[in-house]
Design an enzyme around this catalytic site. Structure first.
Site, PDB file in Angstrom:
ATOM      1  N   GLY A  14      33.947  27.519  22.584  1.00  0.00           N
ATOM      2  CA  GLY A  14      35.167  26.344  23.227  1.00  0.00           C
ATOM      3  C   GLY A  14      35.915  26.110  22.160  1.00  0.00           C
ATOM      4  O   GLY A  14      35.731  25.933  21.089  1.00  0.00           O
ATOM      5  N   VAL A  26      44.112  27.497   6.512  1.00  0.00           N
ATOM      6  CA  VAL A  26      43.701  28.773   5.904  1.00  0.00           C
ATOM      7  C   VAL A  26      44.695  29.958   5.492  1.00  0.00           C
ATOM      8  O   VAL A  26      44.637  30.282   4.528  1.00  0.00           O
ATOM      9  CB  VAL A  26      42.783  29.536   6.924  1.00  0.00           C
ATOM     10  CG1 VAL A  26      42.526  31.067   6.679  1.00  0.00           C
ATOM     11  CG2 VAL A  26      41.526  28.654   7.175  1.00  0.00           C
ATOM     12  N   ARG A  75      34.524  33.569  24.763  1.00  0.00           N
ATOM     13  CA  ARG A  75      33.288  33.646  24.343  1.00  0.00           C
ATOM     14  C   ARG A  75      33.011  35.324  24.547  1.00  0.00           C
ATOM     15  O   ARG A  75      33.156  35.770  25.659  1.00  0.00           O
ATOM     16  CB  ARG A  75      32.220  32.903  25.261  1.00  0.00           C
ATOM     17  CG  ARG A  75      32.567  31.475  25.091  1.00  0.00           C
ATOM     18  CD  ARG A  75      31.445  30.491  25.818  1.00  0.00           C
ATOM     19  NE  ARG A  75      32.165  29.117  26.088  1.00  0.00           N
ATOM     20  CZ  ARG A  75      31.935  28.108  25.409  1.00  0.00           C
ATOM     21  NH1 ARG A  75      31.151  28.454  24.091  1.00  0.00           N
ATOM     22  NH2 ARG A  75      32.471  27.125  25.302  1.00  0.00           N
ATOM     23  N   GLY A 105      31.578  26.878  16.885  1.00  0.00           N
ATOM     24  CA  GLY A 105      30.312  26.349  16.754  1.00  0.00           C
ATOM     25  C   GLY A 105      29.184  27.051  16.541  1.00  0.00           C
ATOM     26  O   GLY A 105      29.466  28.331  16.091  1.00  0.00           O
ATOM     27  N   ASP A 106      27.975  26.864  17.417  1.00  0.00           N
ATOM     28  CA  ASP A 106      26.701  27.626  16.979  1.00  0.00           C
ATOM     29  C   ASP A 106      26.814  29.044  17.566  1.00  0.00           C
ATOM     30  O   ASP A 106      26.408  29.913  16.843  1.00  0.00           O
ATOM     31  CB  ASP A 106      25.692  26.697  17.487  1.00  0.00           C
ATOM     32  CG  ASP A 106      25.716  26.523  19.103  1.00  0.00           C
ATOM     33  OD1 ASP A 106      26.734  26.810  19.533  1.00  0.00           O
ATOM     34  OD2 ASP A 106      24.677  25.756  19.533  1.00  0.00           O
ATOM     35  N   THR A 130      33.881  22.359  17.085  1.00  0.00           N
ATOM     36  CA  THR A 130      33.344  22.371  18.106  1.00  0.00           C
ATOM     37  C   THR A 130      33.466  20.645  18.606  1.00  0.00           C
ATOM     38  O   THR A 130      33.184  19.816  17.655  1.00  0.00           O
ATOM     39  CB  THR A 130      31.964  22.739  18.408  1.00  0.00           C
ATOM     40  OG1 THR A 130      31.328  22.245  19.644  1.00  0.00           O
ATOM     41  CG2 THR A 130      31.107  22.424  17.280  1.00  0.00           C
ATOM     42  N   ILE A 131      33.905  20.426  19.945  1.00  0.00           N
ATOM     43  CA  ILE A 131      33.754  18.851  20.272  1.00  0.00           C
ATOM     44  C   ILE A 131      32.304  18.537  20.339  1.00  0.00           C
ATOM     45  O   ILE A 131      32.195  17.198  20.292  1.00  0.00           O
ATOM     46  CB  ILE A 131      34.398  18.856  21.692  1.00  0.00           C
ATOM     47  CG1 ILE A 131      33.816  19.363  22.740  1.00  0.00           C
ATOM     48  CG2 ILE A 131      36.038  19.238  21.384  1.00  0.00           C
ATOM     49  CD1 ILE A 131      34.298  18.918  23.903  1.00  0.00           C
ATOM     50  N   ASP A 132      31.527  19.561  20.217  1.00  0.00           N
ATOM     51  CA  ASP A 132      29.809  18.875  20.557  1.00  0.00           C
ATOM     52  C   ASP A 132      29.108  18.308  19.109  1.00  0.00           C
ATOM     53  O   ASP A 132      28.325  17.627  19.545  1.00  0.00           O
ATOM     54  CB  ASP A 132      29.093  20.009  20.701  1.00  0.00           C
ATOM     55  CG  ASP A 132      29.440  20.572  22.394  1.00  0.00           C
ATOM     56  OD1 ASP A 132      29.972  20.094  23.001  1.00  0.00           O
ATOM     57  OD2 ASP A 132      28.933  21.708  22.593  1.00  0.00           O
ATOM     58  N   ASP A 134      27.340  19.226  16.966  1.00  0.00           N
ATOM     59  CA  ASP A 134      26.117  19.609  16.863  1.00  0.00           C
ATOM     60  C   ASP A 134      25.679  20.485  15.630  1.00  0.00           C
ATOM     61  O   ASP A 134      24.934  21.499  15.868  1.00  0.00           O
ATOM     62  CB  ASP A 134      25.547  19.902  18.071  1.00  0.00           C
ATOM     63  CG  ASP A 134      26.084  21.237  18.674  1.00  0.00           C
ATOM     64  OD1 ASP A 134      27.227  21.619  17.829  1.00  0.00           O
ATOM     65  OD2 ASP A 134      25.799  21.779  19.580  1.00  0.00           O
ATOM     66  N   ARG A 176      26.561  20.330  26.662  1.00  0.00           N
ATOM     67  CA  ARG A 176      25.590  20.927  27.301  1.00  0.00           C
ATOM     68  C   ARG A 176      24.271  20.751  26.629  1.00  0.00           C
ATOM     69  O   ARG A 176      23.203  20.760  27.173  1.00  0.00           O
ATOM     70  CB  ARG A 176      25.871  22.488  27.314  1.00  0.00           C
ATOM     71  CG  ARG A 176      25.300  23.218  28.383  1.00  0.00           C
ATOM     72  CD  ARG A 176      25.869  24.843  28.552  1.00  0.00           C
ATOM     73  NE  ARG A 176      26.554  25.213  27.163  1.00  0.00           N
ATOM     74  CZ  ARG A 176      27.716  26.021  27.448  1.00  0.00           C
ATOM     75  NH1 ARG A 176      28.117  26.368  28.832  1.00  0.00           N
ATOM     76  NH2 ARG A 176      28.270  26.377  26.452  1.00  0.00           N
ATOM     77  N   SER A 219      29.907  -7.435  36.675  1.00  0.00           N
ATOM     78  CA  SER A 219      30.791  -7.340  37.869  1.00  0.00           C
ATOM     79  C   SER A 219      30.829  -5.694  38.044  1.00  0.00           C
ATOM     80  O   SER A 219      31.068  -5.197  38.999  1.00  0.00           O
ATOM     81  CB  SER A 219      32.285  -7.832  37.783  1.00  0.00           C
ATOM     82  OG  SER A 219      32.857  -7.344  36.568  1.00  0.00           O
TER      83      SER A 219
HETATM   84  O1  F6P Z   1      30.932  24.054  23.332  1.00  0.00           O
HETATM   85  C1  F6P Z   1      31.749  23.094  23.712  1.00  0.00           C
HETATM   86  C2  F6P Z   1      31.639  22.990  25.132  1.00  0.00           C
HETATM   87  O2  F6P Z   1      32.947  22.006  25.674  1.00  0.00           O
HETATM   88  C3  F6P Z   1      30.468  22.094  25.852  1.00  0.00           C
HETATM   89  O3  F6P Z   1      30.250  20.800  25.557  1.00  0.00           O
HETATM   90  C4  F6P Z   1      30.253  22.446  27.060  1.00  0.00           C
HETATM   91  O4  F6P Z   1      29.208  22.565  27.769  1.00  0.00           O
HETATM   92  C5  F6P Z   1      31.058  23.954  27.119  1.00  0.00           C
HETATM   93  O5  F6P Z   1      31.974  24.217  26.006  1.00  0.00           O
HETATM   94  C6  F6P Z   1      31.915  24.415  28.322  1.00  0.00           C
HETATM   95  O6  F6P Z   1      32.514  25.685  27.954  1.00  0.00           O
HETATM   96  P1  F6P Z   1      33.301  26.251  28.893  1.00  0.00           P
HETATM   97  O7  F6P Z   1      34.602  25.965  28.554  1.00  0.00           O
HETATM   98  O8  F6P Z   1      33.253  27.930  28.505  1.00  0.00           O
HETATM   99  O9  F6P Z   1      32.978  26.251  30.474  1.00  0.00           O
END
Ligand code: F6P
Length: 328
Positions: A14, A26, A75, A105-106, A130-132, A134, A176, A219
């Site tokens: 992502g 870089v 991906r 990311g991972d 990664t925005i996650d 994690d 996710r 409210s």
């Molecule tokens: O890995 C980052 C992420 O944004 C997750 O938070 C999300 O579940 C996933 O990618 C969505 O991936 P895609 O854009 O391939 O649907």
């Protein structure tokens, strides 16, 4: 000591705001040190398809403020196979690439680790993008700050209309497997409840809390549901609550991919620059199979394998405690 001469750089998985400032750092750090740089398009797919180009200082002009990634991303399932990896290796070797900077990311790091164990003559340095948020070994990953700010702006706007109509909103945010965005955004926006993949929330407790808030003259109410929450998704949670509290006017909003775009925040521009600079310097120093990350405002290295250790990764305990107390 290992000596390198040509770095390949790619972004994978992502996209995340801050990847472009990192690519820029870089490229310019490598050129400054007399190395050549090859940009690899669409992550590992570009290695397999031989879709790469030589980069110079000008190829990264005016990209600090751009979301997404100028190298594009993907991906890539074929990279998980031995044949795909072999093809990627042959193309990298043919180009003279002896080191890789992989930003992602991972999933990206899992591929990088397998690749560099199989072909140790190509050094690999990971940058957490990664925005996650994690990964172990970096308090913040690239893109998390920008994405959280984007989410906060959106939820603030939803709060305006929720308040005007006395409504209860269920808002799904990305993650996710990670509740990092949900937790930060929830605390920042005073969400009445935050549902996280890392922590089970009983629907009965959620309903009791929302009823209590209603009785205490709230409210509007906002419930943030991270994508990976185990209660049947945002619609499932909203339906379960609606069945119990018929008098609530309930709405559902899924913020979706808008969370991944936009100009990187100041924080992500600096972090991307620092990590890109550090990644190249680490490769020059002979390192491989590591990730550069931010720890207590220092850029330090972690083994790629350790960075992927999800069991070690934890959301901040004080934030978890706070989320149950501050919004009641
Ligand atoms: O890995 C980052 C992420 O944004 C997750 O938070 C999300 O579940 C996933 O990618 C969505 O991936 P895609 O854009 O391939 O649907």
């Amino acid at each position: 000591m290992r000596k390198i001469s040509k770095i390949g750089v790619l972004t994978s998985g992502g996209d995340a705001p801050g990847m472009n400032p990192c690519i820029r750092a870089v490229v310019r750090t490598a050129l400054y040190n007399g190395l050549e740089v090859v940009g690899i398009r669409q992550g590992y797919k570009g290695l397999i398809d031989n879709d790469m180009y030589e980069m110079d200082r000008r190829s990264v002009s005016n990209i600090l403020n751009l979301g997404g990634t100028i190298l594009k991303t993907a991906r890539c399932l074929p990279f998980k196979t031995d044949e795909g990896m072999e093809q990627a290796y042959q193309h990298a070797k043919a180009r003279g690439i002896d080191a890789l900077v992989v930003i992602g990311g991972d999933g990206t790091f899992t591929g990088a680790l397998r690749f560099s164990r199989k072909y140790p003559d190509i050094a690999v340095m990971g940058v957490p993008g990664t925005i996650d948020n994690d990964l172990c070994g970096s308090t913040y990953t690239l893109g998390f700050d920008t994405a959280t700010n984007t989410v906060i702006q959106a939820i603030d706007k939803i709060r305006d209309t929720a308040d005007a109509h006395d409504r209860l909103f269920f808002i799904e945010v990305m993650g996710r497997d990670s509740g990092a965005i949900a937790l930060r955004a929830g605390i920042s926006c005073g969400a009445e409840a935050i549902l996280l993949p890392e922590r089970a929330t009983a629907i009965d407790d959620l309903i009791a809390n929302l009823k209590e808030g209603h009785m205490n003259k709230k409210s509007s109410s906002i419930v943030i549901v991270a994508e990976g929450d185990k209660n049947g998704g945002v619609y499932g949670v909203a339906k379960a609550v609606q069945e119990e509290v018929k008098n609530y006017d309930i709405k559902v909003t899924i913020l979706g991919h808008l969370q991944r775009g936009g100009a990187p925040s100041s924080f992500d521009r600096i972090l991307g620059s620092r990590l890109g600079f550090a990644a190249v310097n680490a490769l020059i120093a002979g390192e491989s199979q590591k990730m550069v990350g931010l720890q207590a405002n220092h850029i330090l290295m972690t083994d790629l394998e350790a960075a992927l250790n999800h069991h070690e990764f934890k959301l901040e305990e004080d934030l978890l405690q706070m989320m149950d107390i501050l919004s009641i």
